[in-house]
Design a protein around this motif. Structure first.
Motif, PDB file in Angstrom:
ATOM      1  N   GLU A 242       0.822  -1.208   0.000  1.00  0.00           N
ATOM      2  CA  GLU A 242       0.000   0.000   0.000  1.00  0.00           C
ATOM      3  C   GLU A 242       0.858   1.260   0.000  1.00  0.00           C
ATOM      4  N   ALA A 243       2.070   1.148   0.550  1.00  0.00           N
ATOM      5  CA  ALA A 243       2.991   2.286   0.560  1.00  0.00           C
ATOM      6  C   ALA A 243       3.833   2.357  -0.710  1.00  0.00           C
ATOM      7  N   GLY A 244       3.614   1.412  -1.635  1.00  0.00           N
ATOM      8  CA  GLY A 244       4.289   1.464  -2.921  1.00  0.00           C
ATOM      9  C   GLY A 244       5.576   0.673  -3.028  1.00  0.00           C
ATOM     10  N   PHE A 245       5.822  -0.250  -2.089  1.00  0.00           N
ATOM     11  CA  PHE A 245       7.067  -1.015  -2.105  1.00  0.00           C
ATOM     12  C   PHE A 245       6.854  -2.406  -2.691  1.00  0.00           C
ATOM     13  N   ALA A 246       7.901  -2.938  -3.318  1.00  0.00           N
ATOM     14  CA  ALA A 246       7.890  -4.327  -3.773  1.00  0.00           C
ATOM     15  C   ALA A 246       8.001  -5.248  -2.562  1.00  0.00           C
ATOM     16  N   THR A 247       7.489  -6.473  -2.683  1.00  0.00           N
ATOM     17  CA  THR A 247       7.470  -7.387  -1.542  1.00  0.00           C
ATOM     18  C   THR A 247       7.950  -8.781  -1.927  1.00  0.00           C
ATOM     19  N   ILE A 248       8.486  -9.490  -0.921  1.00  0.00           N
ATOM     20  CA  ILE A 248       8.852 -10.906  -1.026  1.00  0.00           C
ATOM     21  C   ILE A 248       8.279 -11.606   0.184  1.00  0.00           C
TER      22      ILE A 248
END
Length: 284
Positions: A242-248
């Motif tokens: 939601e804050a615009g970051f990529a995730t793993i």
């Protein structure tokens, strides 16, 4: 007789390892089994003696709370396991000796490999948690040239962990609650940098309190990495997206470390082309 490997721990019922290894055994059509075996702390030495004498046993994955306790019971330790100070995989060598390995480092780094193959002028990781999982993550990222900020409830424990695993690095410690409140830190232009935020704690796991992290502490372009696997989609990852970051997610590390162990156990590489199907099975 059918050869087998297994996962040991206390408790052990929650382990996803039998589902992962069983999936690969099925896909490859191997005459092999992978089991879960409950081993209490006072049974660990007897377990090692029994498996050393079992001709059909190929090895085991080791989960909490045995990753350090099993080390003096083994015949040899690979250099990485010695450095990390934890064993998550035991393999029976051709001479019958039990060899302690660490595949957690490889598993953690696997989904980052493309990014780590790039050239960066600075790499920094904020690692949240100082427990057993953090040891492999600290060792792995320090070896990839990261400056680390290790956050825990006890900063002294965090400093001791950094000094043990990478005494020559210019790393930092912080109290875990430092990241709970919003920050107005003016991040510079992060182009050309590699920034990670890693939840290496059990916070956010089913039945555990949530991890309080305000994403104003993450530089632009950061990757959020949560090693929790239940649930796979944690609040930490949801808030990061939601804050615009990529995730793993945590399944990436879990499957990656299992793949390295599988090759040691059965002498063949697992069919990674089927990872999407495996993830669906684990999610179900």
């Amino acid at each position: 007789m059918t050869v087998y490997a297994e996962v040991i721990g206390d408790p052990i019922a929650q382990s996803k390892s039998p589902a992962i290894h069983g999936f690969w055994i099925e896909k490859l059509g191997l005459d092999a089994e992978y089991r879960a075996h409950h081993v209490a702390a006072d049974q660990l030495a007897a377990y090692c003696d029994a498996r050393r004498a079992d001709p059909d046993w190929r090895g085991c994955n080791v989960t909490m709370p045995h990753k350090q306790a099993i080390m003096p019971l083994l015949d040899r330790l690979e250099p990485l396991a010695k450095r990390v100070g934890a064993v998550n995989t035991v393999v029976k060598a051709s001479d019958g000796k039990l060899v302690g390995r660490n595949t957690d480092v490889a598993g953690f780094l696997e989904p980052l490999r493309l990014r780590l193959g790039e050239t960066h002028y600075f790499r920094m990781a904020r690692i949240l948690g100082t427990g057993g999982a953090a040891r492999a993550i600290v060792a792995g990222l320090a070896g990839e040239g990261f400056t680390l900020v290790l956050a825990g409830r006890n900063p002294d424990k965090a400093r001791a962990l950094l000094d043990e695993l990478d005494s020559g690095g210019e790393h930092h410690v912080a109290p875990l609650d430092h990241f709970a409140d919003a920050s107005d830190f003016p991040f510079d232009d992060r182009e050309g940098c590699c920034d990670l935020v890693v939840n290496a704690s059990p916070l956010g796991m089913r039945g555990q309190p949530p991890l309080a992290f305000d994403w104003s502490h993450a530089p632009p372009g950061s990757i959020a990495y949560d090693i929790v696997t239940d649930p796979v989609q944690t609040a930490f990852l949801k808030n990061a997206r939601e804050a615009g970051f990529a995730t793993i997610d945590g399944l990436a590390m879990l499957i990656g470390q299992a793949a390295a162990a599988f090759t040691h156990f059965f002498g063949v590489e697992p069919p990674r082309k089927d990872d999407a199907e495996l993830r669906e099975r684990l999610a179900g």
